[in-house]
Design a protein around this motif. Structure first.
Motif: not given
Length: 412
Positions: A168-170, A196-197, A204-208, A287-289
């Motif tokens: 879902e986070v993807d 918490v993330l 790992k998905v959002l901020f590897p 990547r995150l603009k």
């Protein structure tokens, strides 16, 4: 038609926190009813209106149904027969799913008041899993309420882990990830957002780039905490004490990203990590603009923090190189923020929290000394083009050397 105070205003009132905004839910009404009373429509996805006198938001009670993956895939239903309890059921956390009537009576169908007392962040229903943004929101609320002792409920933690595993986070778009992140950076304990993330697997998905820092060792004599990830969160905590600016906090968070890619054979040393850290900051921001002001400050801190830490031993030319490469002469306010992030780095180590950081004051004095060089006099002396730059460079190096002699520091 009835209106109810809902959400954060009710929660904060019960916590004794000053209210910032008040939101209302209206039951038993249609958009036409509100328009007839002078309310101004502002909602695009569902009916939201501004009160004609107070300007506060009034939303028609609604339900929502998941129709596709991600957080855009929802279908909303707003009608006079939607009850207050049904509207509250779609909210993320029990502490946000309370309401008050016009007489101040509490409506709490999902145990929000009890969870406030127990300091728990608990999801309202299994529908929580339908919206991955709620993972970011839980992490942000953890960052906000950590000083009050709040923690994520075990069942909510498990549900978030399940959501991450399901992909879902993807589906989160960069803009929304950054929107929640920058809000978290402004909270009292932003390090909890990232903890918490990480605990649910979303980091790992959002901020590897940040996630891979955990478990990477550093020399214990400089870093008693050893772990690069722990150091990063300690630095962020120190940045909170030094600055309210989210740009400074972000730069503190990302200053050591390159250490996550240090070859195993040279650990725990991280020679040359600064240049790699800057590259990774640039990639993360693209990547995150992330806005330019965040990116540029973080890039400079990542690249220059090692040199700035060595202010007591630098050569005059190196001092000037740092000042020129960070554009300190044109942007002294930003350079001041660079120094704050570097100070946070120096103090973000176990047992180093109260250490003085003379390097920042030394660099301030070097910048002030260079600013005393009279640019107009150089131009009026008849120098042109390259000669002007050479003269300015020479005079600034001289000013730095004189300041070093005054401070009795540095090398030739």
């Amino acid at each position: 038609m009835e209106s109810w105070l809902v959400g954060g205003a009710v929660r904060d009132r019960l916590l004794g926190i000053p209210l910032k905004d008040r939101d209302w839910v209206v039951t038993g009404a249609t958009p036409e009813n509100l328009l007839q009373q002078g309310f101004k429509p502002v909602g695009s996805d569902f009916p939201v209106f501004l009160h004609p006198q107070t300007g506060e938001e009034y939303a028609l009670a609604r339900t929502e149904r998941k129709t596709a993956k991600g957080y855009h895939g929802f279908q909303f239903h707003a009608a006079p027969d939607v009850t207050l309890a049904e509207d509250l059921a779609r909210r993320d956390l029990t502490i946000n799913a309370m309401a008050q009537d016009e007489n101040g009576n509490l409506i709490d169908p999902y145990g929000g008041q009890s969870d406030l007392q127990d300091r728990l962040l608990r999801h309202v229903s299994p529908a929580f899993a339908e919206d991955p943004v709620r993972i970011l929101r839980v992490a942000r609320f953890a960052a906000r309420f950590a000083p009050l002792g709040f923690r994520v409920a075990d069942e909510t933690q498990h549900l978030m882990q399940t959501m991450v595993a399901a992909g879902e986070v993807d589906a989160l778009v960069p803009e929304r990830v950054w929107q929640e992140t920058v809000r978290a950076l402004a909270e009292p304990a932003p390090e909890r957002f990232f903890e918490v993330l990480r605990e649910c697997g979303a980091l790992k998905v959002l901020f590897p780039e940040i996630d891979r820092l955990f478990g990477v060792p550093q020399p214990s004599q400089h870093h008693p905490e050893i772990d690069c990830g722990i150091h990063t969160l300690l630095v962020l905590r120190q940045a909170v004490l030094l600055s309210d600016a989210p740009e400074v906090r972000f730069a503190a968070l990302t200053h050591d990203l390159g250490k996550g890619l240090t070859p195993a054979e040279i650990l725990p040393s991280h020679h040359g990590h600064e240049a790699l850290s800057r590259q990774l900051v640039t990639q993360l921001c693209e990547r995150l603009k992330i806005p330019t002001r965040f990116r540029e400050l973080a890039e400079h801190v990542a690249e220059q923090h090692g040199r700035i830490h060595k202010a007591l031993e630098l050569r005059p030319q190196t001092f000037l190189n740092v000042l020129e490469s960070t554009d300190a002469f044109r942007k002294p306010e930003r350079f001041a923020q660079i120094l704050l992030a570097c100070e946070a780095d120096a103090r973000g180590r176990l047992g180093f929290e109260d250490r003085v950081y003379p390097q920042a004051d030394i660099f301030r004095q070097m910048l002030a000394a260079c600013q005393q060089v009279d640019v107009k006099a150089v131009v009026q002396a008849g120098f042109q083009g390259v000669q002007i730059r050479e003269q300015l460079h020479s005079r600034r190096v001289h000013a730095i050397r004189e300041m070093q002699r005054h401070l009795d520091i540095g090398g030739e």
